[in-house]
Design a protein around this motif. Structure first.
Motif, PDB file in Angstrom:
ATOM      1  N   ASN A 103       0.839  -1.197   0.000  1.00  0.00           N
ATOM      2  CA  ASN A 103       0.000   0.000   0.000  1.00  0.00           C
ATOM      3  C   ASN A 103       0.885   1.263   0.000  1.00  0.00           C
ATOM      4  O   ASN A 103       0.712   2.173  -0.826  1.00  0.00           O
ATOM      5  N   THR A 106       2.924   1.495  -3.485  1.00  0.00           N
ATOM      6  CA  THR A 106       2.103   1.823  -4.661  1.00  0.00           C
ATOM      7  C   THR A 106       1.609   3.267  -4.573  1.00  0.00           C
ATOM      8  O   THR A 106       1.668   4.034  -5.554  1.00  0.00           O
ATOM      9  N   TRP A 107       1.138   3.633  -3.399  1.00  0.00           N
ATOM     10  CA  TRP A 107       0.638   5.002  -3.204  1.00  0.00           C
ATOM     11  C   TRP A 107       1.751   6.010  -3.497  1.00  0.00           C
ATOM     12  O   TRP A 107       1.531   7.004  -4.194  1.00  0.00           O
ATOM     13  N   LYS A 111       1.830   8.833  -6.355  1.00  0.00           N
ATOM     14  CA  LYS A 111       1.855  10.213  -5.832  1.00  0.00           C
ATOM     15  C   LYS A 111       2.979  11.010  -6.515  1.00  0.00           C
ATOM     16  O   LYS A 111       2.818  12.182  -6.837  1.00  0.00           O
ATOM     17  N   TYR A 178      -4.269  -0.189  -4.472  1.00  0.00           N
ATOM     18  CA  TYR A 178      -3.656   0.831  -3.597  1.00  0.00           C
ATOM     19  C   TYR A 178      -3.285   2.116  -4.348  1.00  0.00           C
ATOM     20  O   TYR A 178      -2.654   2.999  -3.774  1.00  0.00           O
ATOM     21  N   GLU A 179      -3.662   2.214  -5.625  1.00  0.00           N
ATOM     22  CA  GLU A 179      -3.219   3.354  -6.438  1.00  0.00           C
ATOM     23  C   GLU A 179      -3.634   4.714  -5.872  1.00  0.00           C
ATOM     24  O   GLU A 179      -2.869   5.672  -5.902  1.00  0.00           O
ATOM     25  N   ASN A 180      -4.869   4.751  -5.345  1.00  0.00           N
ATOM     26  CA  ASN A 180      -5.401   6.067  -4.998  1.00  0.00           C
ATOM     27  C   ASN A 180      -5.366   6.414  -3.527  1.00  0.00           C
ATOM     28  O   ASN A 180      -5.762   7.518  -3.153  1.00  0.00           O
ATOM     29  N   GLY A 181      -4.943   5.523  -2.723  1.00  0.00           N
ATOM     30  CA  GLY A 181      -4.990   5.888  -1.301  1.00  0.00           C
ATOM     31  C   GLY A 181      -4.041   5.085  -0.431  1.00  0.00           C
ATOM     32  O   GLY A 181      -3.596   4.005  -0.802  1.00  0.00           O
ATOM     33  N   TYR A 182      -3.745   5.680   0.701  1.00  0.00           N
ATOM     34  CA  TYR A 182      -2.870   5.067   1.689  1.00  0.00           C
ATOM     35  C   TYR A 182      -3.714   5.017   2.961  1.00  0.00           C
ATOM     36  O   TYR A 182      -3.919   6.049   3.599  1.00  0.00           O
TER      37      TYR A 182
END
Lengths: 252, 556
Positions: A103, A106-107, A111, A178-182
């Motif tokens: 996570n 990827t984040w 980012k 997990y691309e859009n959030g942590y």
């Protein structure tokens, strides 16, 4: 059989026959040596050891505060991504901890990437995941091409140079979920996970090399076994001599 | 005629080589070469057994008492080297690094205790089985029965790990599901034991030792040579592999060295592999020490290990056979860490996937691109190691049931035919129980076997130690010691099984940590000894004839 009280009584601490006494003395001496060699060394190892961080942990800690509160620069984010990828490349990693770091990693990659690269990355990660699920053989040419392209693309985003071993592991740790959030939960756990995998009990005994081994490893895996055989040999030689001296009948 | 035979052999060999070469994959397919090697080795054992067949029961138990010290040492080593040694130890180090070395130290250091404190005296005492000794020394038929039951329990526990190992290797060779592999493997080992149970055991053990050790060591020379390490003495040469894991092997240094899947021989710095009780492995200093201690006293209390000392002609030979036995065992134990270290680098890339740790010895050879026939020999060596131990354990368990329990306690007047039938029934029942338990897949092979050691450590070890070295230890004390030891064992095993089956018991974390199933003897053995001493002091002393025997026969 030396006193009335001890008649036909024997114990390790009060042996009542000469052979038993000699055997007890030898056994006691060898058991003490054996115990010191086995347990004494490990206790010494325990006493001398100090939790020692890997350089990667120091790098991670230097940027973590800014990453956590969202003020990290691109370079700091790259350091963060590289340090998490280092742990993801390690030989011992529990599944739960891998999820936390996947996570984080990827984040961080998404980012750092600019809008154009982000879009390209998202597409590459998604198609690579689909391909990975589809194939049964990792020598599949299409799979290899996708993996290598993704490696170059994401590697350049986090500042990895070609030839870095982590480049080949990187594509496998990027997850679309997990691309859009942590998640807050994973964010809270990240420092503990990083500390867990990047801190080791080290001392002069672990850092000294002997015949190519870390000394403590040589002592435990190689020397102790030689020592055990030696102790057994010594016991037999000494017992043979004692029995000869005391005329003990060993032929039974 | 000769030419025709030679041509036929050559043709067969070429087809065999071709089939074997074509068949090796990490998993999945039937492997012709390894299968042929495996079957050939098992047939060889049966053949040797027939040639050196035991003439009667005494000959079987005592193996003629005409065997040399070196030969007896080889038999001790073969008897000892099971799937836990061959497959399990590398798995433990592969999975938990330095923590796994606790098993290496525990399983070898115990022989020092065994030799110094017991071997010669056990031989002088002159009984054939552990239960025999317990029943005689503690002048009790009930304790004889308890000794026999404990021996059966230990045999079953010990066999579970072996069946798991046989299942894994059959799965690998036949390319089938684990459940079916265990079922087929169990059936084969049972048939093997029933056929060869009374056949030249000791001679077979010597041959098994040679096969086991050769099949285990040859791949190591090749692996270290291929990956550019000091290969002349792999047991020392792998030191640099360990250091490389700690400091990392950059891609630039791998110089075109790759595993069979095409991944470079490279790894990021991973000190957790070699550093003591590393947090990332989830193990602690206490556990390391507790495992070593439990395995050591367990070694000195295992019935089938103790039993080996009765088969040597003299007490002096009993002592020297331990030296040779330990040396032969150490050859394998020095070598097992090499597989885990090389395997760690070869499987470092995530694309290799999650490998079954218990098969890491074979996977390492495969990932190292070793010739499939040699990998097949390695797998056959693993099965041989398990077979040699299982057949010995099943026979020991069955004789504890038929001889110690059935004949001496339950039906003293039963006919020899009936006794033989009971021995066979005992073997089959044990094999079924063990097969069922092996299917549960509760832990690694080495860990499963370690449970048997702890069990021996809390029951048999205190009985032998005090029985030999303290004439004051009496029947009541022995019973109290066994009860104390078994209570600790039952508590630990109950919590372990409950956790595996998802049942939540109170204080589960506390018991899982302090009374782990592979090291509960750290507290169980001292408690059993203490209970034995206290109760012995408070009750009627040991009869004079036993004390006299101890002094005049055992310690004089």
């Amino acid at each position: 059989m030396e006193t009335k009280k001890d008649e036909y009584h024997i114990s390790f601490f009060k042996p009542t026959t000469a052979p038993a006494r000699a055997n007890r003395n030898l056994a006691l001496m060898l058991v003490i040596i054996w115990a010191v060699a086995v347990f004494g060394f490990q206790i010494l190892l325990r006493v001398l050891e100090k939790p020692t961080p890997e350089p990667t942990l120091t790098e991670f800690e230097s940027v973590w505060a800014n990453v956590e509160n969202g003020n990290a620069s691109v370079e700091e984010m790259q350091t963060f991504a590289q340090s998490t990828l280092t742990v993801l490349s390690k030989v011992f990693l529990k599944a739960d901890d891998r999820a936390v770091l996947d996570n984080a990693f990827t984040w961080a990659v998404f980012k750092i990437a600019n809008d154009e690269t982000r879009e390209e990355l998202a597409k590459a990660v998604s198609t690579f995941e689909e391909k990975s699920a589809e194939i049964t053989d990792i020598t599949n040419t299409e799979y290899i091409v996708m993996r290598d392209n993704l490696s170059v693309l994401a590697g350049s985003v986090i500042g990895l140079v070609p030839g870095d071993i982590r480049m080949s592991i990187l594509p496998l740790e990027l997850k679309t979920e997990y691309e859009n959030g942590y998640s807050d939960e994973n964010k809270t756990q990240t420092p503990a996970v990083m500390t867990k995998y990047l801190t080791h009990n080290q001392s002069v005994l672990t850092d000294t090399k002997f015949l190519g081994f870390p000394f403590h490893y040589f002592y435990t895996a190689v020397f102790l076994l030689i020592f055990f055989v030696g102790l057994c040999w010594l016991y037999c030689v000494r017992t043979d001599a004692i029995h000869k001296r005391l005329s003990v009948n060993d032929n039974m | 005629m000769k030419k025709i035979i030679i041509s036929a052999i050559l043709l067969f060999s070429m087809k065999f080589l071709h089939a074997a070469t074509a068949a090796t994959q990490l998993e999945g397919s039937f492997k012709v070469g390894p299968a042929i090697i495996l079957i050939s080795i098992l047939l060889l054992f049966i053949l040797v057994g027939i040639i050196f067949r035991a003439k009667d029961t005494t000959d079987f138990y005592a193996a003629g008492r005409g065997i040399s010290r070196v030969g007896s040492g080889m038999a001790i080593a073969s008897n000892w080297m099971s799937a836990a040694s061959f497959l399990g130890m590398a798995a433990l180090m592969y999975g938990s690094g330095y923590h796994g070395l606790a098993f290496v130290v525990g399983w070898t250091g115990g022989y020092v205790l065994l030799l110094i404190l017991m071997a010669g005296q056990i031989r002088k005492y002159g009984k054939y089985t552990a239960a025999d000794f317990i029943g005689d020394r503690y002048y009790s038929k009930s304790l004889l029965a308890v000794g026999a039951i404990i021996a059966i329990l230990i045999s079953i526990t010990y066999c579970v790990g072996q069946f798991a190992g046989i299942g894994l290797m059959f799965k690998w060779v036949l390319g089938i599901d684990y459940v079916w592999a265990v079922v087929i493997g169990s059936a084969v080992v049972l048939a093997y034991t029933l056929i060869s149970g009374m056949l030249g055991v000791t001679k077979n053990m010597q041959i098994q030792y040679v096969i086991i050790i050769i099949s285990f060591i040859i791949p190591l020379f090749i692996l270290l040579y291929k990956f550019d390490y000091f290969w002349v003495l792999p047991q020392i040469g792998y030191g640099s592999v360990v250091s490389d894991i700690v400091s990392g092997v950059p891609l630039a240094d791998s110089q075109g060295l790759v595993n069979s899947m095409g991944h470079a021989f490279a790894i990021v710095p991973s000190p957790e592999y070699a550093m003591p009780w590393d947090i990332s492995t989830g193990s602690t200093f206490f556990q390391w020490i507790a495992i070593v201690f439990s395995l050591m006293i367990g070694t000195a209390g295992l019935p089938h290990v103790i039993q080996r000392f009765y088969v040597v002609p003299k007490a002096r030979d009993a002592r020297w056979s331990v030296v040779w036995g330990l040396f032969f065992i150490c050859i394998l134990y020095w070598s097992a860490p090499v597989y885990s270290a090389i395997g760690k680098i070869l499987s470092a890339h995530p694309e290799v996937g999650m490998l079954n740790k218990d098969a890491i010895v074979v996977y390492t050879a495969q990932l190292g691109n070793i010739h499939p026939l040699i990998v097949g020999l390695l797998a056959a060596g693993g099965v041989s190691a398990a077979f040699s131990t299982v057949s010995g354990l099943l026979v020991a368990g069955a004789s504890a049931f038929s001889n110690d329990l059935y004949v001496r306690v339950l039906r003293p007047n039963s006919s020899p035919k009936r006794q033989l039938l009971m021995a066979r029934v005992g073997t089959v029942v044990m094999a079924i129980i063990v097969g069922f338990l092996a299917l549960q897949n509760w832990a690694l092979i080495g860990q499963l076997v370690a449970v048997a050691f702890s069990l021996a450590g809390v029951t048999i070890f205190p009985l032998f130690l005090l029985g030999i070295w303290w004439s004051g230890s009496n029947r009541a004390g022995a019973a109290a010691g066994v009860i104390a030891g078994m209570l600790v064992a039952l508590t630990s095993i109950t919590y372990f099984v409950a956790a595996k089956e998802g049942v939540a018991l109170p204080y589960a974390d506390f018991f899982a940590y302090w009374l782990g199933p592979w090291y509960f003897a750290w507290i169980g053995a001292p408690l059993a000894i203490l209970a034995n001493i206290i109760v012995s002091k408070l009750t009627k002393p040991t009869p004079l004839e036993i004390r006299k025997f101890l002094i005049e026969q055992v310690h004089s």
